[in-house]
Scaffold this motif. Structure first.
Motif, PDB file in Angstrom:
ATOM      1  N   LYS A 136      30.886  12.569   8.335  1.00 54.17           N
ATOM      2  CA  LYS A 136      31.344  13.404   7.212  1.00 54.17           C
ATOM      3  C   LYS A 136      30.725  14.788   7.327  1.00 54.17           C
ATOM      4  O   LYS A 136      29.621  14.930   7.855  1.00 54.17           O
ATOM      5  CB  LYS A 136      30.983  12.751   5.877  1.00 54.17           C
ATOM      6  N   ILE A 191      30.722   3.214   4.903  1.00 53.54           N
ATOM      7  CA  ILE A 191      29.779   4.345   4.810  1.00 53.54           C
ATOM      8  C   ILE A 191      30.551   5.670   4.757  1.00 53.54           C
ATOM      9  O   ILE A 191      30.264   6.536   3.941  1.00 53.54           O
ATOM     10  CB  ILE A 191      28.781   4.310   5.998  1.00 53.54           C
ATOM     11  N   MET A 245      18.231  14.392   8.729  1.00 48.19           N
ATOM     12  CA  MET A 245      19.537  14.237   8.061  1.00 48.19           C
ATOM     13  C   MET A 245      19.466  14.719   6.610  1.00 48.19           C
ATOM     14  O   MET A 245      20.408  15.338   6.107  1.00 48.19           O
ATOM     15  CB  MET A 245      20.004  12.779   8.121  1.00 48.19           C
ATOM     16  N   TYR A 291      27.133  14.649  12.701  1.00 44.22           N
ATOM     17  CA  TYR A 291      26.418  15.788  12.101  1.00 44.22           C
ATOM     18  C   TYR A 291      25.931  16.713  13.231  1.00 44.22           C
ATOM     19  O   TYR A 291      25.976  17.938  13.112  1.00 44.22           O
ATOM     20  CB  TYR A 291      25.196  15.348  11.283  1.00 44.22           C
ATOM     21  N   HIS A 345      32.151   0.738  10.524  1.00 47.14           N
ATOM     22  CA  HIS A 345      31.513   2.025  10.812  1.00 47.14           C
ATOM     23  C   HIS A 345      31.321   2.229  12.318  1.00 47.14           C
ATOM     24  O   HIS A 345      30.982   3.321  12.744  1.00 47.14           O
ATOM     25  CB  HIS A 345      30.147   2.028  10.101  1.00 47.14           C
ATOM     26  N   LEU A 399      27.288  -1.660   8.535  1.00 44.36           N
ATOM     27  CA  LEU A 399      27.771  -0.997   9.753  1.00 44.36           C
ATOM     28  C   LEU A 399      29.060  -1.626  10.272  1.00 44.36           C
ATOM     29  O   LEU A 399      29.828  -0.988  10.986  1.00 44.36           O
ATOM     30  CB  LEU A 399      26.709  -1.059  10.856  1.00 44.36           C
ATOM     31  N   ARG A 422      16.595   8.548   1.608  1.00 46.46           N
ATOM     32  CA  ARG A 422      16.179   8.844   2.996  1.00 46.46           C
ATOM     33  C   ARG A 422      14.662   9.059   3.070  1.00 46.46           C
ATOM     34  O   ARG A 422      13.992   8.531   3.949  1.00 46.46           O
ATOM     35  CB  ARG A 422      16.878  10.111   3.505  1.00 46.46           C
ATOM     36  N   GLY A 426      24.808   7.194  16.729  1.00 47.01           N
ATOM     37  CA  GLY A 426      24.457   7.210  15.308  1.00 47.01           C
ATOM     38  C   GLY A 426      22.997   6.831  15.095  1.00 47.01           C
ATOM     39  O   GLY A 426      22.249   6.559  16.041  1.00 47.01           O
ATOM     40  N   PHE A 427      22.617   6.739  13.844  1.00 51.40           N
ATOM     41  CA  PHE A 427      21.240   6.480  13.423  1.00 51.40           C
ATOM     42  C   PHE A 427      21.094   5.032  12.998  1.00 51.40           C
ATOM     43  O   PHE A 427      21.982   4.544  12.277  1.00 51.40           O
ATOM     44  CB  PHE A 427      20.900   7.400  12.243  1.00 51.40           C
ATOM     45  N   MET A 430      20.823  -2.112   6.586  1.00 45.93           N
ATOM     46  CA  MET A 430      21.979  -1.319   7.027  1.00 45.93           C
ATOM     47  C   MET A 430      23.007  -2.173   7.759  1.00 45.93           C
ATOM     48  O   MET A 430      24.185  -1.838   7.807  1.00 45.93           O
ATOM     49  CB  MET A 430      21.545  -0.221   8.028  1.00 45.93           C
ATOM     50  N   LEU A 463      29.257  10.065  16.570  1.00 46.33           N
ATOM     51  CA  LEU A 463      29.525   9.071  15.531  1.00 46.33           C
ATOM     52  C   LEU A 463      28.450   9.155  14.443  1.00 46.33           C
ATOM     53  O   LEU A 463      27.254   9.095  14.746  1.00 46.33           O
ATOM     54  CB  LEU A 463      29.554   7.662  16.128  1.00 46.33           C
ATOM     55  N   SER A 464      28.906   9.302  13.213  1.00 49.14           N
ATOM     56  CA  SER A 464      28.034   9.321  12.035  1.00 49.14           C
ATOM     57  C   SER A 464      26.935  10.382  12.180  1.00 49.14           C
ATOM     58  O   SER A 464      27.254  11.566  12.205  1.00 49.14           O
ATOM     59  CB  SER A 464      27.480   7.925  11.762  1.00 49.14           C
ATOM     60  N   MET A 465      25.645  10.010  12.363  1.00 45.17           N
ATOM     61  CA  MET A 465      24.640  11.052  12.578  1.00 45.17           C
ATOM     62  C   MET A 465      25.022  11.909  13.782  1.00 45.17           C
ATOM     63  O   MET A 465      24.834  13.126  13.791  1.00 45.17           O
ATOM     64  CB  MET A 465      23.247  10.430  12.809  1.00 45.17           C
TER      65      MET A 465
HETATM   66  C1  MLT Z   1      24.646   6.618  10.993  1.00 45.96           C
HETATM   67  O1  MLT Z   1      25.368   5.641  11.233  1.00 45.96           O
HETATM   68  O2  MLT Z   1      24.351   7.438  11.866  1.00 45.96           O
HETATM   69  C2  MLT Z   1      24.092   6.765   9.588  1.00 45.96           C
HETATM   70  O3  MLT Z   1      24.782   5.917   8.710  1.00 45.96           O
HETATM   71  C3  MLT Z   1      24.203   8.204   9.153  1.00 45.96           C
HETATM   72  C4  MLT Z   1      23.609   8.449   7.813  1.00 45.96           C
HETATM   73  O4  MLT Z   1      22.626   7.790   7.427  1.00 45.96           O
HETATM   74  O5  MLT Z   1      24.095   9.365   7.116  1.00 45.96           O
END
Ligand code: MLT
Length: 270
Positions: A123, A220, A193, A101, A246, A158, A135, A31-32, A154, A96-98
């Motif tokens: 998501k 999140i 993102m 994507y 998260h 998390l 962002r 993730g990010f 953040m 996971l998360s990012m």
């Molecule tokens: C992550 O955990 O990778 C971030 O919350 C992703 C996001 O910022 O959408």
């Protein structure tokens, strides 16, 4: 034993990949604004049966490239990793998360190479305009104030609020990753993102075995929201993991590994 290998990807970027074990390949996407060390418990706990790969995505950890890129570029980097380590074989990608994507983009661009997909605490929707604005604000601010100052807000979001044994180590590990993220990588990640594609209308086209995972206390990507989209994927199974927020791979690694191992053993079509 975990090996760290550095491979060259397109444009001469250097990507570090942690590799452990033998067998069917499981490629883990962090993730990010984190790095491959968020998967330490999976590299240790799943490598007795699987070949576990965990790259540092562009600019994160010790991988290079702080230039602008897209989520599709990150998916192509994963294909490079697959080709390097698995050659013609199919793999399972878990993001996971990012990372989720990126996993969805990988499915769209290189789906024929997937034996299965694991989407954790993520998501399929793109961002609304408020999220995009936040962002872009962080992308600008991080270069002025540094990664820790820009991203430390953040941290509480998390994690689950449970204080199970080991929770403080998890907080410390996450803080270490936030501190060491390069400001330019944080900015490029936020920009990528913000520009990412929406996958909600494509969920019905995902025909490969899919495992969706979400922590009960994920603030999140909530379990309620995850239930709504997971049921649109024909072959998806959803597991909600107790006592996790998260970051189930770090917060509740045994439960997370159990779900992943079951999916790899009984559902994935390697
Ligand atoms: C992550 O955990 O990778 C971030 O919350 C992703 C996001 O910022 O959408």
């Amino acid at each position: 034993m975990i090996h760290k290998l550095t491979i060259a990807t397109r444009g001469g970027n250097m990507m570090q990949v942690a590799s452990a074990g033998n067998g069917p390949v499981l490629l883990l996407v962090h993730g990010f604004p984190l790095d491959h060390t968020m998967w330490n418990a999976q590299l240790a706990g799943l490598s007795d049966r699987f070949h576990v790969l965990a790259p540092d995505m562009r600019g994160f950890g010790v991988s290079t490239n702080f230039d602008a890129y897209s989520i599709a570029d990150l998916a192509d980097d994963l294909e490079h990793v697959r080709y390097h380590f698995a050659n013609q074989k199919q793999i399972v990608v878990c993001g996971l998360s990012m990372g989720g994507y990126v996993a969805l983009e990988y499915w769209r661009r290189h789906g024929k190479n997937l034996a299965g997909l694991i989407l954790a605490d993520t998501k399929p929707q793109a961002d609304d305009e408020n999220v995009v604005a936040a962002r872009l604000e962080m992308a600008q601010r991080v270069v002025e104030v540094g990664s820790w100052e820009a991203t430390r807000g953040m941290l509480p979001r998390l994690l689950s609020t449970c204080r199970a044994t080991g929770c403080d180590t998890v907080t410390a590990d996450l803080a270490r990753m936030l501190r060491r993220a390069q400001p330019k990588a944080v900015a490029a990640g936020q920009q990528a993102m913000a520009d990412r594609a929406a996958f909600d209308a494509m969920l019905k086209d995902i025909q490969i075995p899919t495992q969706v995972i979400c922590g009960t206390h994920d603030a999140i990507c909530t379990p309620e929201h995850t239930r709504e989209w997971a049921c649109k994927i024909a072959n998806a199974q959803l597991d909600i993991i107790e006592n996790a927020g998260h970051m189930p791979p770090m917060e509740t690694p045994s439960a997370f590994n159990q779900v992943v191992a079951r999916f790899l053993t009984t559902d994935a079509s390697y």
